[in-house]
Design an enzyme around this catalytic site. Sequence first.
Site, PDB file in Angstrom:
ATOM      1  N   ASN A  39      40.858  51.628   4.991  1.00 41.71           N
ATOM      2  CA  ASN A  39      41.233  51.643   6.293  1.00 41.71           C
ATOM      3  C   ASN A  39      40.991  50.414   6.978  1.00 41.71           C
ATOM      4  OD1 ASN A  39      42.250  54.451   6.477  1.00 41.71           O
ATOM      5  ND2 ASN A  39      40.040  55.083   6.204  1.00 41.71           N
ATOM      6  N   CYS A  51      27.106  48.421   4.480  1.00 43.08           N
ATOM      7  CA  CYS A  51      28.150  48.336   3.493  1.00 43.08           C
ATOM      8  C   CYS A  51      29.057  47.136   4.037  1.00 43.08           C
ATOM      9  CB  CYS A  51      28.811  49.623   3.211  1.00 43.08           C
ATOM     10  SG  CYS A  51      27.506  50.812   2.630  1.00 43.08           S
ATOM     11  N   CYS A  81      32.313  48.655   6.196  1.00 39.90           N
ATOM     12  CA  CYS A  81      32.313  49.846   7.172  1.00 39.90           C
ATOM     13  C   CYS A  81      31.791  49.265   8.232  1.00 39.90           C
ATOM     14  CB  CYS A  81      31.209  50.714   6.515  1.00 39.90           C
ATOM     15  SG  CYS A  81      30.911  52.216   7.560  1.00 39.90           S
ATOM     16  N   CYS A  96      37.805  57.041   7.885  1.00 33.94           N
ATOM     17  CA  CYS A  96      36.665  56.711   7.195  1.00 33.94           C
ATOM     18  C   CYS A  96      36.051  55.474   7.373  1.00 33.94           C
ATOM     19  CB  CYS A  96      36.794  57.082   5.733  1.00 33.94           C
ATOM     20  SG  CYS A  96      37.113  58.620   5.088  1.00 33.94           S
ATOM     21  N   SER A 108      27.739  63.445   2.330  1.00 36.28           N
ATOM     22  CA  SER A 108      28.200  62.083   1.415  1.00 36.28           C
ATOM     23  C   SER A 108      26.833  61.123   1.566  1.00 36.28           C
ATOM     24  CB  SER A 108      29.322  61.382   1.743  1.00 36.28           C
ATOM     25  OG  SER A 108      29.669  60.324   1.426  1.00 36.28           O
ATOM     26  N   CYS A 147      34.448  65.758  10.617  1.00 35.96           N
ATOM     27  CA  CYS A 147      33.580  64.888   9.929  1.00 35.96           C
ATOM     28  C   CYS A 147      32.269  64.482  10.992  1.00 35.96           C
ATOM     29  CB  CYS A 147      34.342  63.587   9.758  1.00 35.96           C
ATOM     30  SG  CYS A 147      33.345  62.102   9.087  1.00 35.96           S
ATOM     31  N   GLU A 165      30.045  59.514  17.015  1.00 36.88           N
ATOM     32  CA  GLU A 165      31.536  59.993  17.053  1.00 36.88           C
ATOM     33  C   GLU A 165      31.686  61.167  15.839  1.00 36.88           C
ATOM     34  OE1 GLU A 165      34.080  56.456  18.828  1.00 36.88           O
ATOM     35  OE2 GLU A 165      33.810  56.280  16.621  1.00 36.88           O
ATOM     36  N   SER A 191      29.213  57.705  -2.938  1.00 35.32           N
ATOM     37  CA  SER A 191      29.893  56.817  -2.672  1.00 35.32           C
ATOM     38  C   SER A 191      29.406  55.431  -3.533  1.00 35.32           C
ATOM     39  CB  SER A 191      29.679  56.130  -1.314  1.00 35.32           C
ATOM     40  OG  SER A 191      30.047  57.062  -0.108  1.00 35.32           O
ATOM     41  N   LEU A 192      30.347  55.291  -4.396  1.00 36.03           N
ATOM     42  CA  LEU A 192      29.976  54.371  -5.173  1.00 36.03           C
ATOM     43  C   LEU A 192      31.010  52.861  -5.095  1.00 36.03           C
ATOM     44  CD1 LEU A 192      30.780  55.968  -8.635  1.00 36.03           C
ATOM     45  CD2 LEU A 192      28.722  54.932  -7.785  1.00 36.03           C
ATOM     46  N   GLY A 226      26.426  56.863   9.958  1.00 34.77           N
ATOM     47  CA  GLY A 226      24.871  57.259   9.352  1.00 34.77           C
ATOM     48  C   GLY A 226      24.952  57.702   7.826  1.00 34.77           C
ATOM     49  N   GLU A 227      23.647  57.567   7.117  1.00 35.77           N
ATOM     50  CA  GLU A 227      23.477  57.898   5.899  1.00 35.77           C
ATOM     51  C   GLU A 227      22.583  59.149   5.962  1.00 35.77           C
ATOM     52  OE1 GLU A 227      24.039  57.654   2.649  1.00 35.77           O
ATOM     53  OE2 GLU A 227      22.379  58.371   1.890  1.00 35.77           O
ATOM     54  N   CYS A 249      23.968  52.670  11.524  1.00 34.79           N
ATOM     55  CA  CYS A 249      23.543  52.837  10.087  1.00 34.79           C
ATOM     56  C   CYS A 249      22.835  51.698   9.701  1.00 34.79           C
ATOM     57  CB  CYS A 249      24.799  53.176   9.306  1.00 34.79           C
ATOM     58  SG  CYS A 249      24.492  53.394   7.425  1.00 34.79           S
TER      59      CYS A 249
HETATM   60  N1  SAH Z   1      26.466  56.885   4.505  1.00 38.93           N
HETATM   61  C1  SAH Z   1      27.368  58.050   3.835  1.00 38.93           C
HETATM   62  C2  SAH Z   1      28.378  58.557   4.544  1.00 38.93           C
HETATM   63  C3  SAH Z   1      29.412  57.872   5.605  1.00 38.93           C
HETATM   64  S1  SAH Z   1      30.799  57.019   4.983  1.00 38.93           S
HETATM   65  C4  SAH Z   1      28.108  57.155   2.510  1.00 38.93           C
HETATM   66  O1  SAH Z   1      27.838  55.991   2.424  1.00 38.93           O
HETATM   67  O2  SAH Z   1      28.642  57.958   1.630  1.00 38.93           O
HETATM   68  C5  SAH Z   1      31.716  58.107   4.286  1.00 38.93           C
HETATM   69  C6  SAH Z   1      32.654  57.452   3.367  1.00 38.93           C
HETATM   70  O3  SAH Z   1      33.560  56.546   3.971  1.00 38.93           O
HETATM   71  C7  SAH Z   1      32.122  56.453   2.156  1.00 38.93           C
HETATM   72  O4  SAH Z   1      32.408  56.878   0.868  1.00 38.93           O
HETATM   73  C8  SAH Z   1      32.517  55.122   2.576  1.00 38.93           C
HETATM   74  O5  SAH Z   1      32.153  54.505   1.562  1.00 38.93           O
HETATM   75  C9  SAH Z   1      33.867  55.408   3.206  1.00 38.93           C
HETATM   76  N2  SAH Z   1      34.199  54.112   4.087  1.00 38.93           N
HETATM   77  C10 SAH Z   1      33.534  53.305   4.832  1.00 38.93           C
HETATM   78  N3  SAH Z   1      34.256  52.339   5.464  1.00 38.93           N
HETATM   79  C11 SAH Z   1      35.706  52.528   5.198  1.00 38.93           C
HETATM   80  C12 SAH Z   1      36.908  51.996   5.457  1.00 38.93           C
HETATM   81  N4  SAH Z   1      36.836  51.086   6.334  1.00 38.93           N
HETATM   82  N5  SAH Z   1      37.877  52.649   4.752  1.00 38.93           N
HETATM   83  C13 SAH Z   1      37.797  53.689   3.931  1.00 38.93           C
HETATM   84  N6  SAH Z   1      36.614  54.194   3.700  1.00 38.93           N
HETATM   85  C14 SAH Z   1      35.543  53.781   4.139  1.00 38.93           C
END
Ligand code: SAH
Length: 344
Positions: free
Chosen positions: A286, A113, A116, A330, A188, A102, A89, A210-211, A156-157, A109
Site C-alpha cells: 500500500n 519494519c 510500515c 495494511c 499476526s 483490524c 486506529e 509476516s515474512l 503494534g506487535e 510499534c
Molecule cells: N506487527 C504485526 C501485525 C501488524 S502489520 C506483524 O508484523 O505481522 C499487519 C501486516 O501488514 C503485516 O504483514 C505487515 O507486514 C503488513 N504491512 C505493513 N506495512 C504495509 C504496507 N505499507 N503495505 C502492505 N502491507 C503492509
Amino acid sequence: MQQFFSHSIESFTDWVTDHGQPSYRAGQVYEWMFAKKVFDFSQMTNLPENFRKLLIENFTLPAWKIEKQVSTDGTQKFHFELEDGKSIEAVWIPEKNRQTLCVSSQVGCALKCQFCVTGLQGFARNLTQEEILEQIRHVMFVENLPLTNLVFMGMGEPLLNFENLCSAIDLLKEPKAFGFGHRKISVSTAGTVPKILPFIDRTNVSLAVSLTGSTDETRNHWMPINQKYNLSILKETLMQVPQTKWKKIMFEVVMIHQKTDTEEQAKNLVKFLRGMKAKVNLIPYNENEHFPQLKAPKREDLMKYRDILMKAGYYVSIRKNRGQDIMGACGQLSSHLNQAKMSS
Ligand code: SAH
C-alpha cells in the site's frame, strides 16, 4: 477505580462475591452488557440498588474521543483517542459474507519494519486488556456494525503485549461476553520467536507470520527483527508447532515492486517453506507518502510470484487493498502521522 473490561469473568466474579453478593450477579452484569447492550450500571434494573451504586463507585468504562472516516469502498477507519491522550486506529472491512475488524495491540510499534507507517512513530506503550477490547465493543455496540472476524493486524506487535492480548482473547471467545469462535480470530506476528509457542499453547486462535523477505539478507533489511531472530530460528520454532495446529498458520508477504516481488525472492520463499504445511497471503504494497520510493507490485510480477508458490504446492491468496483512500489499509495506521489529513 478499576477498568471494568480489564477484568476476566473469574476476577470480576471474585470481586462480586468479595463484596457480599451472590456470584450470579456477575453473570447478570455481563448479560446486561452483551445480551441487552446496556452498559450503564444504573440501568441494570434487576440488580439491587446498593449493588448498582457499588459498581458505579468502583468501575469505569472507557470514555474515548472518536473520529471516523469512511472509504469510498465502504471500509471505515476509527481513530480512538485514549484516556491519556495517546491514540490508536482500527479498521472495519465489510465484505459480502463477512465483516472484519483490524485491531491494534500497542500504541505505535518498536519493530521499525522499513515499509510500515506505524513503525515510523516508534513505540509508546502497550494497550491494556480493556483498550484492546474497547475497539471491538465500540464497533459492535456503539456503531452497531456487524462483525464476524477479528484480525490483530492493526498497530503494534501483538506478541510483545502477550498477557493483555491473551486475556483479551479469553473474553473475546467467552460465550457470555463477545462470543467469537476461535476460528474467527487471527493474530499476526512479525516473528517474535520466543512468544510463538507459548501463544499457540495458550490460545487456539489462528496465527499469521509476516515474512516479506525470504532470505536473511533481505529480511534483515525490511524487518529488522530478523537480525535478532533469523529465518532459521523462526523456522525451527514453527516446526515445533503441533501438527494439529498447523492448519492455522499463514505466512504474509508484503509485495513491494522490484524489491520483494521478484522471481528470486519467490524461489527463496519456496526453499524457506520446504517441510512446512504453509498457506501464503500476498499483500500488495500500500503506497503512502512516507515511503515514496516503495511501489505496489505490477500485476504480472504478482502473478509470477504466486505461480511459483502454487507450482511448489502451496495455497496462495492475494489480499485486496481496502480503505487506501483513508490511510486505512495494511501498514498505513498511525497515531498522528495521518492526523493533518483527518482534520482538514
Ligand atoms: N506487527 C504485526 C501485525 C501488524 S502489520 C506483524 O508484523 O505481522 C499487519 C501486516 O501488514 C503485516 O504483514 C505487515 O507486514 C503488513 N504491512 C505493513 N506495512 C504495509 C504496507 N505499507 N503495505 C502492505 N502491507 C503492509
